[in-house]
Design an enzyme around this catalytic site. Structure first.
Site, PDB file in Angstrom:
ATOM      1  N   HIS A  91       4.566  -1.104  -9.282  1.00 30.75           N
ATOM      2  CA  HIS A  91       5.720  -1.946  -8.700  1.00 30.75           C
ATOM      3  C   HIS A  91       6.858  -1.997  -9.644  1.00 30.75           C
ATOM      4  O   HIS A  91       8.014  -1.705  -9.300  1.00 30.75           O
ATOM      5  CB  HIS A  91       5.326  -3.353  -8.468  1.00 30.75           C
ATOM      6  CG  HIS A  91       4.266  -3.514  -7.651  1.00 30.75           C
ATOM      7  ND1 HIS A  91       3.200  -4.315  -7.519  1.00 30.75           N
ATOM      8  CD2 HIS A  91       4.165  -3.387  -6.163  1.00 30.75           C
ATOM      9  CE1 HIS A  91       2.438  -4.430  -6.424  1.00 30.75           C
ATOM     10  NE2 HIS A  91       3.215  -3.780  -5.397  1.00 30.75           N
TER      11      HIS A  91
ATOM     12  N   LYS B  23      -2.105 -14.467   4.740  1.00 35.37           N
ATOM     13  CA  LYS B  23      -2.694 -13.580   3.902  1.00 35.37           C
ATOM     14  C   LYS B  23      -3.231 -14.632   2.783  1.00 35.37           C
ATOM     15  O   LYS B  23      -2.391 -15.320   2.282  1.00 35.37           O
ATOM     16  CB  LYS B  23      -1.874 -12.519   3.319  1.00 35.37           C
ATOM     17  CG  LYS B  23      -1.985 -11.143   3.695  1.00 35.37           C
ATOM     18  CD  LYS B  23      -1.295 -10.179   2.819  1.00 35.37           C
ATOM     19  CE  LYS B  23      -1.380  -8.674   3.233  1.00 35.37           C
ATOM     20  NZ  LYS B  23      -0.304  -7.752   2.194  1.00 35.37           N
TER      21      LYS B  23
ATOM     22  N   ARG C 263       3.107   5.805  -1.783  1.00 28.32           N
ATOM     23  CA  ARG C 263       2.139   6.323  -2.551  1.00 28.32           C
ATOM     24  C   ARG C 263       1.327   7.565  -1.956  1.00 28.32           C
ATOM     25  O   ARG C 263       1.408   8.615  -2.744  1.00 28.32           O
ATOM     26  CB  ARG C 263       0.951   5.354  -3.057  1.00 28.32           C
ATOM     27  CG  ARG C 263       1.281   4.268  -4.031  1.00 28.32           C
ATOM     28  CD  ARG C 263       0.333   3.182  -3.806  1.00 28.32           C
ATOM     29  NE  ARG C 263       0.376   2.472  -2.589  1.00 28.32           N
ATOM     30  CZ  ARG C 263      -0.090   1.074  -2.279  1.00 28.32           C
ATOM     31  NH1 ARG C 263      -0.739   0.578  -3.417  1.00 28.32           N
ATOM     32  NH2 ARG C 263       0.088   0.603  -1.165  1.00 28.32           N
TER      33      ARG C 263
ATOM     34  N   SER D  36      -2.569  -3.347  -5.982  1.00 36.53           N
ATOM     35  CA  SER D  36      -3.141  -4.802  -6.527  1.00 36.53           C
ATOM     36  C   SER D  36      -4.398  -5.028  -5.925  1.00 36.53           C
ATOM     37  O   SER D  36      -5.101  -5.570  -6.800  1.00 36.53           O
ATOM     38  CB  SER D  36      -2.063  -5.505  -5.798  1.00 36.53           C
ATOM     39  OG  SER D  36      -0.811  -5.588  -5.930  1.00 36.53           O
TER      40      SER D  36
END
Ligand code: ADP
Length: 163
Positions: free
Chosen positions: A18, A42, A91, A130
């Site tokens: 990030h 979440k 990514r 993460s």
């Protein structure tokens, strides 16, 4: 007119991946707002406030970067700040389909006023997420290549891991 962009995400927690996107976007735009999505659906390891504080600490030397949080629709939040560009990181091809759908939805919903720009990950961070950082840390593994030391410490504390 100054150029502005918003970089939204969960950032639970922020990683070097990030940070790489933040640093590079801040060089392209006059003003970058990094915004932590307060997603009630979440379950997160860090509270929104903790995530904002981590991002603020990590970006304290970047003068044109602001850190905030938001809930609700990204298009409403962006409109309230008069921002027309969203930054997202890509990514791998696996990110693409999901990101494409969100980008197209946001463009449509915003009446074609909100566009998304993708930065491709620097290769050294392409594997980072993460969730993998959290999983490694929860088993006491080494995450020093993934997050700054002050973040690693907070993650280990959450899992009550001593290293
Ligand atoms: P979200 O839950 O919204 O996907 P994340 O915090 O996981 O939020 O990611 C926010 C953004 O950062 C996404 O665009 C994601 O693709 C990007 N990102 C995550 N990890 C990396 C990384 N290692 N390198 C580059 N971009 C990344």
């Amino acid at each position: 007119m100054s150029s502005k962009a918003i970089y939204p995400g969960s950032f639970d927690p922020m990683t070097y991946g990030h940070m790489d996107i933040i640093r590079r976007s801040a060089e392209i735009f006059d003003e970058l707002t990094v915004s932590v999505l307060n997603n009630v659906n979440k379950t997160a390891l860090f509270s929104v406030e903790e995530r904002v504080n981590i991002l603020k600490e990590a970006t304290k030397d970047m003068k044109n970067v602001k850190v905030e949080s938001f809930q609700g629709l990204l298009i409403d939040y962006a409109r309230s700040k008069d921002i027309h560009v969203v930054i997202r990181g890509l990514r791998a091809i696996t990110d693409f389909e999901y990101e494409l759908q969100i980008a197209q939805t946001n463009r449509k919903l915003s009446g074609e006023t909100l566009d998304t720009m993708f930065l491709t990950t620097s290769l050294e961070y392409a594997y980072l997420s993460s969730s993998s950082v959290k999983e490694i840390a929860s088993f006491g593994g080494n995450i020093e290549a993934c997050v700054p030391d002050f973040v690693a410490k907070q993650i280990y504390d959450k899992y009550k891991v001593t290293r």
